[in-house]
Every structure is written in structure tokens, then in C-alpha cells.
Scaffold this active site. Structure first.
Site, PDB file in Angstrom:
ATOM      1  N   CYS A  13       7.543   3.545   5.180  1.00 43.89           N
ATOM      2  CA  CYS A  13       7.180   3.517   4.387  1.00 43.89           C
ATOM      3  C   CYS A  13       7.520   3.235   3.017  1.00 43.89           C
ATOM      4  CB  CYS A  13       6.119   4.782   4.215  1.00 43.89           C
ATOM      5  SG  CYS A  13       7.176   6.320   3.392  1.00 43.89           S
ATOM      6  N   CYS A  30      -1.528   8.499   6.938  1.00 43.43           N
ATOM      7  CA  CYS A  30      -2.443   8.144   7.152  1.00 43.43           C
ATOM      8  C   CYS A  30      -3.896   7.694   7.717  1.00 43.43           C
ATOM      9  CB  CYS A  30      -2.233   7.456   5.538  1.00 43.43           C
ATOM     10  SG  CYS A  30      -1.904   7.745   4.351  1.00 43.43           S
ATOM     11  N   CYS A  37       1.037  -1.117  -0.511  1.00 40.97           N
ATOM     12  CA  CYS A  37       0.243   0.076  -0.246  1.00 40.97           C
ATOM     13  C   CYS A  37       0.888   1.151   0.230  1.00 40.97           C
ATOM     14  CB  CYS A  37      -0.763  -0.039   1.138  1.00 40.97           C
ATOM     15  SG  CYS A  37      -1.848   1.124   1.041  1.00 40.97           S
ATOM     16  N   CYS A  38       1.919   1.177   0.924  1.00 38.83           N
ATOM     17  CA  CYS A  38       2.809   2.572   0.936  1.00 38.83           C
ATOM     18  C   CYS A  38       3.273   2.712  -0.494  1.00 38.83           C
ATOM     19  CB  CYS A  38       3.494   2.255   2.030  1.00 38.83           C
ATOM     20  SG  CYS A  38       3.270   2.660   3.659  1.00 38.83           S
ATOM     21  N   CYS A  41      -4.104   4.162   9.705  1.00 39.73           N
ATOM     22  CA  CYS A  41      -2.000   3.681   9.673  1.00 39.73           C
ATOM     23  C   CYS A  41      -1.555   4.793  11.046  1.00 39.73           C
ATOM     24  CB  CYS A  41      -0.844   3.222   8.742  1.00 39.73           C
ATOM     25  SG  CYS A  41      -1.522   2.246   7.697  1.00 39.73           S
TER      26      CYS A  41
HETATM   27  S1  SF4 Z   1       0.532   4.983   5.885  1.00 42.14           S
HETATM   28 FE1  SF4 Z   1      -1.222   3.453   5.451  1.00 42.14          FE
HETATM   29  S2  SF4 Z   1      -2.706   3.608   4.091  1.00 42.14           S
HETATM   30 FE2  SF4 Z   1      -0.648   5.403   3.849  1.00 42.14          FE
HETATM   31  S3  SF4 Z   1      -0.052   4.392   2.054  1.00 42.14           S
HETATM   32 FE3  SF4 Z   1       0.892   3.375   3.891  1.00 42.14          FE
HETATM   33  S4  SF4 Z   1      -0.346   1.304   4.394  1.00 42.14           S
HETATM   34 FE4  SF4 Z   1      -1.035   2.538   2.709  1.00 42.14          FE
END
Ligand code: SF4
Length: 249
Positions: free
Chosen positions: A232, A207, A126-127, A210
Site C-alpha cells: 500500500c 479494506c 487510492c492507497c 481489496c
Molecule cells: S486497500 Fe484498497 S480500498 Fe484500501 S486504500 Fe488501498 S486501494 Fe483503497
């Protein structure tokens, strides 16, 4: 006349970063920024900001030196609404004239995270989708970027140099030596508006899925709390430095 930055080889860039780190160590954040923006990387440097809990001071310094300096904000599509509002309000307050908002690629987002819940199943992926690739695309035209990382954050940041080279970009870290005392004093001196979630117990803000409130000594304890993830990945490994990509948000 010295060669343009882009024409230097990787080893020369690494040596240049180490020389700059030694020369700029002990200088004030404003002096470091002035050297970077006005002398060393003129027109080739951008700041990357999360517009988070500790962002206002460095953004204020950049705006004072060059309000037209590019400032990149990665809108991951997962920010708190308060962060998006704060980005607009703080940019206007500081008179920043070149804030570049970058987002995940919509096609990649549709294919890799069709339900928007990748953060639950694979936060690293996701990151990569929402932060790393947009950041790399945004920085493609630059030789250097400015980050707000600080040594007091500990872990891989404990020994951050003022300037690094990660194999692609120079990175300038003007606030490495600052802790909460210096940051708070600066914010108070210039009456900088705080991120609204700080008053709700969020000392570090990323985010919404998280980020949790935190009252511990480590301000970043509320990031990916309980998952073991601390990074991240937007910070590429630095030759000779810690091996993992580091988090900047
Ligand atoms: S912090 Fe969480 S929601 Fe944001 S990009 Fe990374 S995994 Fe995804």
C-alpha cells in the site's frame, strides 16, 4: 550528553538504526518494545496498527508497557464494519488510552475519489489518498513508529531488521522473528479476542474492496488478490533496502 534525535543528520540516524538493529536482534518483542518506549524514543514514538488479524498481540505488549503510548489507526473509510467494531472493543479490552484515529483528508477525498471507487481504477492512488498521506500526517510529530511486520510474511519482509530508518522516521519491528506458532501461543496465553473475520477465513484483513478470504500458505494472498499489487505504500523505501514502498496492513 548525546544530541536530540531530531538534530541528528540522515546518515547518523541510519547508522543509529543499524546499531540498534544489531543490539536488539534476538531480544524478545517485549524487550524490544521496552527499550524503544522507555529508553530510546521516549515520548517520540507511536505504534501504527490496522487492528487486523494479527494485531492483538503487539497491542497487548504495548498496553502492558505503556497504556498511554500513542496508537495510530488509519480509518480509510473502506474498512469492514467488523474492523471498526474490533478496534473499539480491543482498545477497551487492552486499556489503551491514546488511540488516535486518522482519516483521509475530506477535501482530497472529494476531489480525488468523489464516487468512492478509486480502488477499482487506480488502487495505488487510492492507497496514497486513504493510507499513505493520513499516515504521514499522523506521524509528523514523531521520530519513530512501531510496526507489526514479520519476516515470515516473506517477499520484502523476509529480511526485515528489528530497527530501520527510512530517511524520515525510525521504524521498530518487534515481531520480526515471530511466526504463527508464537503469535497463536501468545494470543492463547492472554486470551486475546480475535478479529471476527478470522473465523470466516480471512487470515489478513485490510479494506473490504481489496481483501478476500484465503486458505493458502501465504496469509497475505487474499490482499489485492489477482491484481499483482502487494503493497500500500505506507512504508517508505529504506536506504539500502528493497526499493518499493511496503504494505503494513
Ligand atoms: S486497500 Fe484498497 S480500498 Fe484500501 S486504500 Fe488501498 S486501494 Fe483503497
Amino acid at each position: 550528553m548525546s544530541a536530540p534525535l531530531a538534530d541528528l543528520g540522515p546518515e547518523t540516524k541510519l547508522a543509529r538504526a543499524q546499531a540498534l538493529a544489531a543490539a536488539w536482534e534476538g531480544k524478545s518483542p517485549q524487550e524490544i518494545l521496552a527499550h524503544a518506549l522507555r529508553e530510546e524514543f521516549v515520548g517520540k514514538i507511536a505504534m501504527v496498527s490496522s487492528f487486523g488479524a494479527e494485531s492483538a498481540s503487539l497491542l497487548h505488549m504495548v498496553a502492558a508497557i505503556d497504556p498511554n503510548a500513542p496508537v495510530i489507526f488509519i480509518d480509510t473509510d473502506k474498512h469492514f464494519a467488523q474492523t471498526l467494531d474490533y478496534q473499539q472493543e480491543l482498545s477497551a479490552f487492552l486499556g489503551l488510552k491514546n488511540v488516535q484515529i486518522v482519516k483521509p483528508d475530506p477535501t482530497e477525498e472529494r476531489i480525488e475519489d468523489p464516487k468512492g471507487d478509486l480502488w477499482k481504477r487506480d488502487p495505488d492512488a487510492c492507497c496514497t489518498l486513504r493510507k499513505v498521506r493520513p499516515n504521514e500526517r499522523a506521524l509528523a510529530g514523531f521520530e519513530a513508529w512501531i510496526s507489526g511486520r514479520k519476516r515470515h510474511h516473506g517477499s520484502v519482509r523476509a529480511h526485515l531488521p528489528v530497527v530501520e530508518h527510512d530517511g524520515i522516521h525510525f521504524k521498530v519491528n518487534p515481531l520480526v522473528a515471530w511466526g504463527p506458532k508464537e503469535i497463536n501461543a501468545y494470543v492463547a496465553q492472554y486470551k486475546l479476542p480475535p478479529h471476527p473475520l478470522v473465523a470466516e477465513g480471512y487470515p489478513s484483513i485490510g479494506c473490504w474492496p481489496c481483501t478476500s478470504p484465503s486458505d493458502g500458505e501465504n496469509a497475505r494472498a487474499g490482499r489485492w488478490a489477482g491484481s499483482g499489487k502487494t503493497e500500500c505504500g505506507i512504508h517508505r523505501p529504506v536506504p539500502g533496502g528493497p526499493g518499493k514502498r511496503q504494505q503494513a496492513f
